[in-house]
Motif scaffolding. Structure first.
Motif, PDB file in Angstrom:
ATOM      1  N   ARG A 204     -25.407   2.298  36.075  1.00 14.56           N
ATOM      2  CA  ARG A 204     -26.059   3.557  35.720  1.00 14.56           C
ATOM      3  C   ARG A 204     -26.712   3.378  34.353  1.00 14.56           C
ATOM      4  O   ARG A 204     -26.038   3.080  33.372  1.00 14.56           O
ATOM      5  CB  ARG A 204     -24.979   4.632  35.659  1.00 14.56           C
ATOM      6  CG  ARG A 204     -25.491   5.998  35.371  1.00 14.56           C
ATOM      7  CD  ARG A 204     -24.436   7.007  35.794  1.00 14.56           C
ATOM      8  NE  ARG A 204     -24.365   8.087  34.847  1.00 14.56           N
ATOM      9  CZ  ARG A 204     -23.758   9.233  35.091  1.00 14.56           C
ATOM     10  NH1 ARG A 204     -23.126   9.407  36.226  1.00 14.56           N
ATOM     11  NH2 ARG A 204     -23.739  10.181  34.192  1.00 14.56           N
ATOM     12  N   PRO A 205     -28.048   3.519  34.261  1.00 16.10           N
ATOM     13  CA  PRO A 205     -28.721   3.288  32.983  1.00 16.10           C
ATOM     14  C   PRO A 205     -28.254   4.288  31.927  1.00 16.10           C
ATOM     15  O   PRO A 205     -27.934   5.428  32.256  1.00 16.10           O
ATOM     16  CB  PRO A 205     -30.202   3.509  33.301  1.00 16.10           C
ATOM     17  CG  PRO A 205     -30.292   3.915  34.713  1.00 16.10           C
ATOM     18  CD  PRO A 205     -28.934   3.985  35.307  1.00 16.10           C
ATOM     19  N   THR A 206     -28.197   3.850  30.677  1.00 14.53           N
ATOM     20  CA  THR A 206     -27.849   4.757  29.589  1.00 14.53           C
ATOM     21  C   THR A 206     -28.965   5.785  29.463  1.00 14.53           C
ATOM     22  O   THR A 206     -30.151   5.436  29.514  1.00 14.53           O
ATOM     23  CB  THR A 206     -27.764   3.968  28.261  1.00 14.53           C
ATOM     24  OG1 THR A 206     -27.066   2.763  28.536  1.00 14.53           O
ATOM     25  CG2 THR A 206     -27.049   4.744  27.193  1.00 14.53           C
ATOM     26  N   ALA A 207     -28.578   7.039  29.306  1.00 12.25           N
ATOM     27  CA  ALA A 207     -29.600   8.095  29.221  1.00 12.25           C
ATOM     28  C   ALA A 207     -30.379   7.966  27.918  1.00 12.25           C
ATOM     29  O   ALA A 207     -29.793   7.842  26.850  1.00 12.25           O
ATOM     30  CB  ALA A 207     -28.932   9.455  29.304  1.00 12.25           C
ATOM     31  N   GLU A 208     -31.693   7.943  27.988  1.00 10.93           N
ATOM     32  CA  GLU A 208     -32.545   7.936  26.797  1.00 10.93           C
ATOM     33  C   GLU A 208     -33.036   9.357  26.571  1.00 10.93           C
ATOM     34  O   GLU A 208     -33.378  10.049  27.527  1.00 10.93           O
ATOM     35  CB  GLU A 208     -33.792   7.052  27.041  1.00 10.93           C
ATOM     36  CG  GLU A 208     -33.486   5.584  27.298  1.00 10.93           C
ATOM     37  CD  GLU A 208     -33.041   4.850  26.047  1.00 10.93           C
ATOM     38  OE1 GLU A 208     -33.310   5.369  24.938  1.00 10.93           O
ATOM     39  OE2 GLU A 208     -32.417   3.786  26.177  1.00 10.93           O
ATOM     40  N   PRO A 209     -33.094   9.816  25.321  1.00  8.74           N
ATOM     41  CA  PRO A 209     -33.631  11.161  25.096  1.00  8.74           C
ATOM     42  C   PRO A 209     -35.085  11.236  25.549  1.00  8.74           C
ATOM     43  O   PRO A 209     -35.854  10.284  25.356  1.00  8.74           O
ATOM     44  CB  PRO A 209     -33.505  11.364  23.581  1.00  8.74           C
ATOM     45  CG  PRO A 209     -33.127  10.045  23.005  1.00  8.74           C
ATOM     46  CD  PRO A 209     -32.695   9.132  24.108  1.00  8.74           C
ATOM     47  N   VAL A 210     -35.443  12.340  26.197  1.00 11.52           N
ATOM     48  CA  VAL A 210     -36.816  12.499  26.678  1.00 11.52           C
ATOM     49  C   VAL A 210     -37.667  13.013  25.532  1.00 11.52           C
ATOM     50  O   VAL A 210     -37.316  14.004  24.872  1.00 11.52           O
ATOM     51  CB  VAL A 210     -36.860  13.487  27.875  1.00 11.52           C
ATOM     52  CG1 VAL A 210     -38.291  13.691  28.359  1.00 11.52           C
ATOM     53  CG2 VAL A 210     -35.968  12.988  29.007  1.00 11.52           C
TER      54      VAL A 210
END
Ligand SMILES: Cc1cc2nc3c(=O)[nH]c(=O)nc-3n(C[C@H](O)[C@H](O)[C@H](O)COP(=O)(O)O)c2cc1C
Length: 213
Positions: A204-210
């Protein structure tokens, strides 16, 4: 904001989810049986605790982490759990805590599904209106438990909830209470293994801030 949750944790955690408990026949009877099953058991009425659906995730995680047996008790609604039970699963069984890399908080615990269906057992057949044996609706529950490293114990379901006789209902409630009292000494679970289900790191990719545009 919830009041601090300082109540002692228990070995058996019964999570009861009924959106209209005042109209319930079966789950209320089962809940009362669980409440009589002794000091080891805590019954949490989720709809009473969280009428606003704002689940105190930290408090729930603390209680489930301390328990050995977690009971999901609810009426079957559209072949699955009522919404607050589902939300409890969504929010409390979080990634990195309940499953996935580093998510081992629940490993080795047991989950037991207890509840009721309106349809009689005979309606859960390929030749009747529910079309499938009741077991066909269980894999999402079972795999949710197993992904978190928990054993899924054989469910206790009261079918034909509106028509089951008082004596049969009392008998089922007694079975429920006895099981809670005698847990974990149930002959049918002695050899029940829990398959390993590790989610690989990097799955699961680490969430990047949008970025705002
Ligand atoms: C929104 C809703 C969905 C339901 N879906 C199902 C279902 O999928 N299968 C079924 O057998 N009964 C279904 N029922 C009937 C309930 O399972 C039944 O009313 C309940 O088990 C009775 O338990 P109680 O006496 O604790 O209220 C549904 C009831 C409601 C209100």
């Amino acid at each position: 904001m919830h009041a601090p949750d300082n109540a002692p944790t228990r070995e058996i955690l019964v999570l009861l989810a009924h959106p209209a408990l005042e109209q319930s026949r079966v789950n209320r009877t089962l809940m009362n049986a669980a409440r009589r099953a002794g000091e080891r058991v805590e019954v949490r009425d989720l709809y009473a605790l969280y009428p606003d659906y704002l689940i105190d995730i930290e408090a729930e995680q603390r209680r489930v982490a301390a328990a050995s047996l977690v009971v999901w008790q609810h009426p079957i609604h559209w072949y699955g759990p009522p919404p607050l039970m589902k939300l409890w699963i969504d929010e409390v069984l979080s990634f990195g805590w309940a499953y996935g890399p580093g998510g081992h908080a629940l490993k080795g615990k047991d989950v037991w599904l207890v509840g009721s269906t309106g349809g009689p057992q005979a309606s859960y057949r390929p030749d009747s209106y529910n079309r499938y044996f009741f077991d066909a609706f269980l894999p999402p529950y079972e795999q949710t438990a197993v992904l978190c490293g928990m054993r899924f114990l054989p469910p206790l379901m009261v079918h034909a909830a509106h028509r089951v006789s008082e004596s049969e209902l009392r008998m089922q409630a007694e079975v429920y209470a006895q099981r809670l009292v005698s847990y974990p000494d149930w002959p049918e679970i002695a050899d029940l293994e829990c398959p390993a289900c590790e989610v690989p790191a990097g799955e699961r990719p680490t969430a990047e801030p949008v970025e705002a545009t």
